[in-house]
Design a protein around this motif. Structure first.
Motif, PDB file in Angstrom:
ATOM      1  N   LYS A  89      41.547  48.545  33.661  1.00 46.60           N
ATOM      2  CA  LYS A  89      40.262  47.941  33.300  1.00 46.60           C
ATOM      3  C   LYS A  89      40.183  46.477  33.720  1.00 46.60           C
ATOM      4  O   LYS A  89      39.165  46.017  34.263  1.00 46.60           O
ATOM      5  N   GLN A  93      37.370  44.595  36.168  1.00 47.17           N
ATOM      6  CA  GLN A  93      36.614  43.463  35.648  1.00 47.17           C
ATOM      7  C   GLN A  93      36.799  42.226  36.517  1.00 47.17           C
ATOM      8  O   GLN A  93      35.836  41.519  36.834  1.00 47.17           O
ATOM      9  N   THR A 122      29.597  49.202  37.698  1.00 45.64           N
ATOM     10  CA  THR A 122      29.526  48.723  36.305  1.00 45.64           C
ATOM     11  C   THR A 122      28.870  49.727  35.361  1.00 45.64           C
ATOM     12  O   THR A 122      28.943  49.553  34.141  1.00 45.64           O
ATOM     13  N   ARG A 125      30.373  51.173  31.873  1.00 50.70           N
ATOM     14  CA  ARG A 125      31.552  50.404  31.477  1.00 50.70           C
ATOM     15  C   ARG A 125      31.107  49.252  30.576  1.00 50.70           C
ATOM     16  O   ARG A 125      30.547  48.249  31.046  1.00 50.70           O
ATOM     17  N   PHE A 127      32.693  46.965  29.042  1.00 47.13           N
ATOM     18  CA  PHE A 127      33.313  45.660  29.278  1.00 47.13           C
ATOM     19  C   PHE A 127      32.678  44.922  30.462  1.00 47.13           C
ATOM     20  O   PHE A 127      32.957  43.761  30.699  1.00 47.13           O
ATOM     21  N   GLU A 129      29.157  45.011  30.799  1.00 50.86           N
ATOM     22  CA  GLU A 129      27.724  45.046  30.484  1.00 50.86           C
ATOM     23  C   GLU A 129      27.010  43.753  30.881  1.00 50.86           C
ATOM     24  O   GLU A 129      25.859  43.787  31.335  1.00 50.86           O
ATOM     25  N   TYR A 167      24.534  42.930  23.217  1.00 50.83           N
ATOM     26  CA  TYR A 167      25.705  42.557  24.013  1.00 50.83           C
ATOM     27  C   TYR A 167      26.480  41.451  23.314  1.00 50.83           C
ATOM     28  O   TYR A 167      25.991  40.326  23.176  1.00 50.83           O
ATOM     29  N   SER A 169      29.238  40.126  24.510  1.00 54.76           N
ATOM     30  CA  SER A 169      29.873  39.265  25.499  1.00 54.76           C
ATOM     31  C   SER A 169      28.910  38.281  26.152  1.00 54.76           C
ATOM     32  O   SER A 169      29.320  37.434  26.941  1.00 54.76           O
TER      33      SER A 169
END
Length: 447
Positions: A89, A93, A122, A125, A127, A129, A167, A169
């Motif tokens: 992962k 990323q 993407t 996934r 992670f 977003e 989200y 993140s």
């Protein structure tokens, strides 16, 4: 993509030995051979769960393609590496995040294909977003530039599919910016119900922070457009109040004046209720309003308990008001939404409603003919307006058509009768007590 596992071996030495060989192959323009060498070692590092080494090799592989400007090979290499069995992962990323800045140096179809490829990578996934949201924004803006209705709808649909408010993140400011873009595109295609839904996702307390002033102005500009579309005049006033309360608007005399003028126009257009009455009376005592002579006089006319004659109002205010964006005729260059004539008729209705409230305040009964003269209307128009105000419970009125009389005095309810009786008894007992005390005082003085 497999679950994280413990690193079995460190391939740092092998990677450091391979990279110079790869660079030599790149200089010799043997791009594919260099990639093949990387693939062999990348498989070993990936199977051994050596994240730093795998990340270094994967990023160098796509970097070679980008530097060589072989964009088709870049897309293929990117997808190949991300689809490898058990790909880590953190490696995916890193590849996505490190390649995002390349978009600033790409143009045309090359950039579009790269964006679409990254969006495929993407997709699904969590992670990734945030990068996916940024890529979708780029794609939506490209669709918007095509200038067709279908492209605009597609751009709106692309952005609206993103639930950026969830989200974790993404920073709050960026979230707000995305939501405002969603609202702007929805407004552009006329989907006003979803614009309202989007507005509920905006934290207005966050907009009040000084660093977010630009977002605040964009938000309230959109909300004014929404409220204008739905003829929510009181809401428009609130939005202009929020704009006027912004530091940069306060510092700009012209913009502050324009906001205050619009507040004055739309507060008189808003239907009368307790909130509207409170706002218009507070506006009437605003010191800044005194600098706007015409608007000040207009507001004063509506808060003063006196009749207004529509012909006189047209003579005094008409020429100026009809040149404003709020009341400009459809044929006028100042008109921007085609509703100026409608709002001018609404202003006439508000004047009539004001006059009826004043008449109801001073008269208990009045002849319908006299009422028609005071309102400058026909008998049928007078009845229509009066009936609407009665239905809205703005005034109480009953029309005796055979006699031609309008009765504004509402019959007392049993509660009102009891309250009046209770009040009268309280006054009577007060007088009795006062008289008794006076008599006792007089008797004490004689003794």
């Amino acid at each position: 993509m497999s679950e994280p596992k413990k690193q079995e071996r460190d391939y740092t030495k092998e990677v450091n030995e391979l990279l110079p060989e790869v660079e030599a192959l790149v200089k010799a323009r043997a791009i594919q051979e260099a990639l093949d060498r990387i693939y062999v070692l990348e498989k070993q590092t990936r199977n051994a769960a050596d994240i730093p080494s795998t990340r270094t090799l994967a990023n160098r592989a796509i970097g070679i393609c980008y530097e060589a400007k072989q964009y088709g090979l870049l897309n293929t290499t990117f997808q190949t590496l991300t689809k490898k069995h058990g790909q880590i992962k953190g490696v995916i990323q890193s590849m996505v995040e490190d390649s995002m800045p390349w978009l600033d140096h790409m143009e045309g179809e090359t950039k579009l294909e790269f964006v679409k490829m990254l969006r495929e990578v993407t997709e699904g996934r969590i992670f990734l977003e945030t990068p996916r949201a940024r890529l979708t924004l780029i794609l939506a803006r490209h669709e918007e530039t095509l200038g067709t209705k279908e492209a605009l709808e597609k751009a709106s649909e692309l952005l609206s599919d993103l639930q950026v408010e969830t989200y974790s993140s993404m920073e709050r400011r960026e979230k707000t910016d995305f939501i405002l873009e969603q609202m702007r595109l929805l407004a552009a295609i006329g989907d006003w119900s979803r614009v309202k839904v989007g507005s509920r996702k905006i934290n207005q307390a966050f907009l009040k922070e000084e660093k977010n002033e630009d977002l605040k102005l964009r938000f309230y500009d959109l909300m004014i457009r929404y409220s204008l579309e739905l003829d929510e005049y009181l809401e428009i006033c609130k939005h202009y109040y929020a704009i006027r309360d912004t530091p940069s608007i306060k510092a700009d005399e012209q913009k502050s004046r324009l906001a205050l003028e619009n507040i004055a126009y739309f507060i008189v257009l808003a239907p009368h209720d307790n909130e509207q009455s409170d706002m218009i009376n507070r506006l009437n005592i605003d010191p800044a309003l005194t600098k706007l002579q015409l608007q000040s006089q207009l507001i004063k006319s509506f808060v003063t308990p006196e009749l207004m004659r529509w012909p006189n109002l047209v003579d005094y205010y008409g020429e100026t008001l009809r040149k404003t964006a709020a009341f400009a005729p459809v044929s006028s260059p100042e008109n921007n939404d085609g509703k100026g004539d409608k709002r001018w008729k609404e202003l006439h209705k508000r004047v009539i409603e004001h006059n009826i409230r004043i008449i109801a305040k001073y008269y208990t009964r009045i002849h319908l003919k006299r009422l028609t003269q005071l309102l400058d209307l026909t008998p049928q128009e007078t009845e229509d307006v009066l009936c609407r105000l009665v239905v809205d419970k703005t005034v109480y009125a009953r029309i005796d058509r055979p006699a031609g009389i309008v009765n504004f005095k509402a019959p007392k309810t049993p509660e009102d009768v009891m309250n009046d009786f209770s009040g009268d008894m309280a006054k009577l007992l007060g007088l009795v007590e006062k008289t008794w005390m006076s008599m006792n005082a007089a008797l004490a003085a004689k003794a």
